[in-house]
Structure formats: structure tokens, C-alpha cells
Design a protein around this motif. Structure first.
Motif, PDB file in Angstrom:
ATOM      1  N   ARG A 274       0.813  -1.057   0.232  1.00  0.00           N
ATOM      2  CA  ARG A 274       0.017   0.000  -0.003  1.00  0.00           C
ATOM      3  C   ARG A 274       0.732   1.181   0.063  1.00  0.00           C
ATOM      4  NH1 ARG A 274      -1.871   0.699   4.791  1.00  0.00           N
ATOM      5  NH2 ARG A 274      -1.544  -1.226   5.822  1.00  0.00           N
ATOM      6  N   ASP A 275       0.577   2.281  -0.709  1.00  0.00           N
ATOM      7  CA  ASP A 275       1.438   3.411  -0.948  1.00  0.00           C
ATOM      8  C   ASP A 275       0.947   4.462   0.353  1.00  0.00           C
ATOM      9  OD1 ASP A 275       2.489   2.713  -3.275  1.00  0.00           O
ATOM     10  OD2 ASP A 275       0.844   3.711  -4.680  1.00  0.00           O
ATOM     11  N   VAL A 276      -0.120   4.375   0.856  1.00  0.00           N
ATOM     12  CA  VAL A 276      -0.568   5.166   2.016  1.00  0.00           C
ATOM     13  C   VAL A 276      -0.762   4.180   3.156  1.00  0.00           C
ATOM     14  CG1 VAL A 276      -2.589   6.550   2.832  1.00  0.00           C
ATOM     15  CG2 VAL A 276      -2.020   6.526   0.363  1.00  0.00           C
ATOM     16  N   LEU A 277      -0.017   4.747   4.280  1.00  0.00           N
ATOM     17  CA  LEU A 277       0.133   4.026   5.396  1.00  0.00           C
ATOM     18  C   LEU A 277      -0.957   4.785   6.443  1.00  0.00           C
ATOM     19  CD1 LEU A 277       3.826   3.057   5.876  1.00  0.00           C
ATOM     20  CD2 LEU A 277       1.658   1.607   5.083  1.00  0.00           C
ATOM     21  N   ASP A 278      -1.362   4.074   7.672  1.00  0.00           N
ATOM     22  CA  ASP A 278      -1.851   4.707   8.631  1.00  0.00           C
ATOM     23  C   ASP A 278      -0.866   4.874   9.885  1.00  0.00           C
ATOM     24  OD1 ASP A 278      -4.745   5.032   7.602  1.00  0.00           O
ATOM     25  OD2 ASP A 278      -4.843   2.742   7.591  1.00  0.00           O
ATOM     26  N   VAL A 279      -0.711   6.057  10.208  1.00  0.00           N
ATOM     27  CA  VAL A 279       0.430   6.288  11.296  1.00  0.00           C
ATOM     28  C   VAL A 279      -0.214   7.054  12.274  1.00  0.00           C
ATOM     29  CG1 VAL A 279       2.643   7.553  11.525  1.00  0.00           C
ATOM     30  CG2 VAL A 279       2.232   6.450   9.467  1.00  0.00           C
ATOM     31  N   LEU A 280       0.169   6.569  13.594  1.00  0.00           N
ATOM     32  CA  LEU A 280      -0.070   7.082  14.755  1.00  0.00           C
ATOM     33  C   LEU A 280       1.131   7.844  15.586  1.00  0.00           C
ATOM     34  CD1 LEU A 280      -2.145   7.510  17.140  1.00  0.00           C
ATOM     35  CD2 LEU A 280      -1.518   5.289  18.076  1.00  0.00           C
ATOM     36  N   ASP A 281       0.709   9.162  15.745  1.00  0.00           N
ATOM     37  CA  ASP A 281       1.899   9.724  16.531  1.00  0.00           C
ATOM     38  C   ASP A 281       1.536  10.105  17.971  1.00  0.00           C
ATOM     39  OD1 ASP A 281       4.035  11.234  17.409  1.00  0.00           O
ATOM     40  OD2 ASP A 281       3.867  12.645  15.649  1.00  0.00           O
ATOM     41  N   THR A 282       1.813   9.403  18.879  1.00  0.00           N
ATOM     42  CA  THR A 282       1.435   9.597  20.419  1.00  0.00           C
ATOM     43  C   THR A 282       2.133  10.503  21.145  1.00  0.00           C
ATOM     44  OG1 THR A 282       0.817   8.333  22.437  1.00  0.00           O
ATOM     45  CG2 THR A 282       2.320   7.397  21.097  1.00  0.00           C
ATOM     46  N   GLY A 283       1.780  11.508  21.677  1.00  0.00           N
ATOM     47  CA  GLY A 283       2.558  12.489  22.091  1.00  0.00           C
ATOM     48  C   GLY A 283       3.179  13.665  20.878  1.00  0.00           C
ATOM     49  N   GLY A 284       2.459  13.544  19.761  1.00  0.00           N
ATOM     50  CA  GLY A 284       2.820  14.222  18.865  1.00  0.00           C
ATOM     51  C   GLY A 284       2.945  15.805  18.737  1.00  0.00           C
ATOM     52  N   GLY A 285       2.593  16.341  19.550  1.00  0.00           N
ATOM     53  CA  GLY A 285       2.441  17.677  19.834  1.00  0.00           C
ATOM     54  C   GLY A 285       1.864  18.572  18.727  1.00  0.00           C
ATOM     55  N   THR A 286       2.808  19.357  18.019  1.00  0.00           N
ATOM     56  CA  THR A 286       2.481  20.386  17.001  1.00  0.00           C
ATOM     57  C   THR A 286       2.643  19.658  15.838  1.00  0.00           C
ATOM     58  OG1 THR A 286       4.623  21.626  17.183  1.00  0.00           O
ATOM     59  CG2 THR A 286       2.737  22.432  18.546  1.00  0.00           C
TER      60      THR A 286
ATOM     61  N   ASP B 189      -2.361  14.007  21.666  1.00  0.00           N
ATOM     62  CA  ASP B 189      -1.605  14.738  22.622  1.00  0.00           C
ATOM     63  C   ASP B 189      -2.533  15.078  23.462  1.00  0.00           C
ATOM     64  OD1 ASP B 189       1.425  15.851  22.421  1.00  0.00           O
ATOM     65  OD2 ASP B 189      -0.376  17.413  23.512  1.00  0.00           O
ATOM     66  N   PRO B 190      -2.124  15.262  24.904  1.00  0.00           N
ATOM     67  CA  PRO B 190      -3.067  15.803  25.734  1.00  0.00           C
ATOM     68  C   PRO B 190      -3.153  17.359  25.950  1.00  0.00           C
ATOM     69  CG  PRO B 190      -0.838  15.102  26.720  1.00  0.00           C
ATOM     70  CD  PRO B 190      -0.877  14.769  25.372  1.00  0.00           C
ATOM     71  N   SER B 191      -2.310  18.278  25.293  1.00  0.00           N
ATOM     72  CA  SER B 191      -2.381  19.462  25.189  1.00  0.00           C
ATOM     73  C   SER B 191      -3.356  20.181  24.212  1.00  0.00           C
ATOM     74  CB  SER B 191      -0.857  20.082  25.228  1.00  0.00           C
ATOM     75  OG  SER B 191      -1.133  21.509  24.967  1.00  0.00           O
ATOM     76  N   PRO B 192      -4.382  20.829  24.572  1.00  0.00           N
ATOM     77  CA  PRO B 192      -5.283  21.417  23.502  1.00  0.00           C
ATOM     78  C   PRO B 192      -4.201  22.537  22.727  1.00  0.00           C
ATOM     79  CG  PRO B 192      -6.323  21.189  25.537  1.00  0.00           C
ATOM     80  CD  PRO B 192      -5.078  21.002  26.119  1.00  0.00           C
ATOM     81  N   ASN B 193      -3.422  23.243  23.477  1.00  0.00           N
ATOM     82  CA  ASN B 193      -2.639  24.079  22.754  1.00  0.00           C
ATOM     83  C   ASN B 193      -1.690  23.645  21.733  1.00  0.00           C
ATOM     84  OD1 ASN B 193      -3.523  26.331  24.316  1.00  0.00           O
ATOM     85  ND2 ASN B 193      -2.046  26.183  25.939  1.00  0.00           N
ATOM     86  N   ALA B 194      -1.232  22.468  22.169  1.00  0.00           N
ATOM     87  CA  ALA B 194      -0.223  21.723  20.913  1.00  0.00           C
ATOM     88  C   ALA B 194      -1.231  21.263  19.855  1.00  0.00           C
ATOM     89  CB  ALA B 194       0.154  20.461  21.555  1.00  0.00           C
TER      90      ALA B 194
END
Length: 252
Positions: free
Chosen positions: A33-45, A63-68
Motif C-alpha cells: 500500500r502506498d498510503v499507511l496509517d500512522v499514529l503519533d502519540t505525544g506528537g504535539g504540534t 496529545d494531551p495539550s489543547p494548545n499543542a
């Protein structure tokens, strides 16, 4: 190294990005597959989410931060990848409350384990989100790098404290709650049921070299980057790295 999809934070992210990009490429070939599903936990901005999306992959940032997450929304819009990146408020402990199990080809967990109450639980949740054959990219603060940095700054007592402290902290004023050795991070990955792949030292020299040398010497940035890459996989340098990067692969 001139790949335009690489993050521009240069020295501090170059080694991790190259390893991550190669892992994504391997997963593309493995899945067809050319398109993967990626999860970035704690990925911030979106320091990694945006360049991953530039490769054409779908990225979920937790990410837990609404600002991020607000910063992420603005960043992906400016980068033109808003259709490939979505932000979700949550944390590593409650990760499976906001994302589905067995749903991601690659999970990025960078700079998270230092701050969670239970690193083993954090890794286990990340692994649970992976599809069979999926890849975990784990980045954590290195114990040896902190000890060396405190010693070179003349804070010898703090260096010794970090060396002997169970969490690798140099004192009450230490902003990092926990640090790891390469062996500890690898053990967390293997105990979660993954096969440990490459282990890299990150920011081995970049945090120690005076900035004036890098800024004023022609070609210094590229030369230092090459040095970082050359030393990254050598176990002898893992013990002095500011950060440690471990790849794990889930059984198919």
C-alpha cells in the motif's frame, strides 16, 4: 540527505527522521500500500506528523495539550496536509480510549515514556494500536548523555546523582522525570512482544559541540550530521547519547 520531505530541525532530528523514513518505506513494500496509517502519540504540534504526511501517509496525532493540538491544526494547514493529519486529545495511558486497536502500520512514540507513570503500560498501549507486522518507533531520553552533560558543565555531584538515581535524575530541579539506557528501552519493547530492530544513539555530539563552531565553520552542520549518522548505530556511543531510538516490529 537532501530529501525535501525531511524535517528542517536538522541536527537534532536528522538521524531519527532517516530511520523513521526507512521504516515507513519498508512497511509500504511489505503491505503493498502506498498510503499507511500512522499514529503519533505525544506528537504535539506535528514535528514528525507533517513530514510523514508529506510522504502521503495518513497521520493521527494524539496529545494531551489543547494548545499543542491547536498549533498542529495551524501547522498542517500551512503545510498543505490538513487532509492527511488529524489531532485527537488524549495521552499514552488512555491511548486505547481514543484510537482503535490493531489499526496502525506505524506508531511513533517520541519523548513520551519520560513523563508517563508506567512506561511499560505506555509501550503496551502503543503496541496494541499496531497492526500485525507494524512498526514502533520509540525515542526516549538517554541516561548517559545527561550524566556527561552535567559533568562537562562542572556539576559533578549532579552527574553522580543522575548516574545512581533509579530514574536517572540529577536532582529536584531536573525537568526530565525519567531517563533510560539502551538496554532498558530495548527491554520495554521486547517485553511488549515486539522484535527489537535497530537501536540508535541520537544527539551524541550535537548537544556537546559549541554552537559557534557549527554556525561559523563552512560545511560544519553537514559534517556534524554525517558524524552523528556514522556513530548512531555503534553501541559504544549509545551510552553517551542524549536520546535513544529503538525500532520494534510486531509479529505478523
Amino acid at each position: 540527505m537532501s530529501d525535501t520531505s525531511r524535517p528542517r530541525a536538522s541536527l537534532r532530528t536528522a538521524v531519527v527522521w532517516e530511520v523513521l523514513k526507512e521504516a515507513l518505506d519498508r512497511r509500504v513494500k511489505a503491505t503493498g500500500r502506498d498510503v499507511l496509517d500512522v499514529l503519533d502519540t505525544g506528537g504535539g504540534t506535528g514535528k514528525f506528523a507533517v513530514p510523514v504526511a508529506h510522504l502521503g501517509h495518513r497521520v493521527t496525532v494524539v496529545d494531551p495539550s489543547p494548545n499543542a493540538l491547536f498549533g498542529l491544526e495551524r501547522r498542517v494547514a500551512e503545510a498543505g496536509v490538513a487532509d492527511l493529519v488529524r489531532g485527537v486529545q488524549g495521552d499514552a495511558q488512555g491511548l486505547l480510549d481514543v484510537v482503535e486497536r490493531d489499526s496502525y502500520d506505524v506508531v511513533i512514540c517520541h519523548g513520551v515514556l519520560e513523563y508517563v507513570d508506567d512506561p511499560a503500560e505506555g509501550v503496551a498501549n502503543a503496541v496494541a494500536a499496531l497492526r500485525p507486522g507494524g512498526i514502533l518507533s520509540l525515542l526516549g531520553a538517554g541516561l548517559g548523555g545527561a550524566v556527561l552533560a552535567r559533568a562537562l558543565a562542572g556539576h559533578f555531584t549532579e552527574a553522580r546523582t543522575a548516574l545512581t538515581d533509579p530514574a536517572g535524575r540529577w536532582g529536584a530541579g531536573d525537568p526530565v522525570p525519567r531517563r533510560f539506557t539502551a538496554e532498558q528501552l530495548s527491554a520495554l519493547v521486547s517485553e511488549a512482544g515486539l522484535a527489537v530492530g535497530a537501536v540508535h544513539g541520537v544527539r551524541i555530539f550535537a548537544d556537546l559541540v559549541p554552537g559557534v563552531l557549527v554556525d561559523t565553520e563552512p560545511g560544519a552542520v553537514e559534517a556534524l550530521m554525517r558524524l552523528e549518522e556514522a556513530a548512531a548505530e555503534l553501541p559504544a556511543f549509545h551510552a553517551v547519547a542524549t536520546q535513544l531510538h529503538v525500532l520494534g516490529e510486531k509479529p505478523a
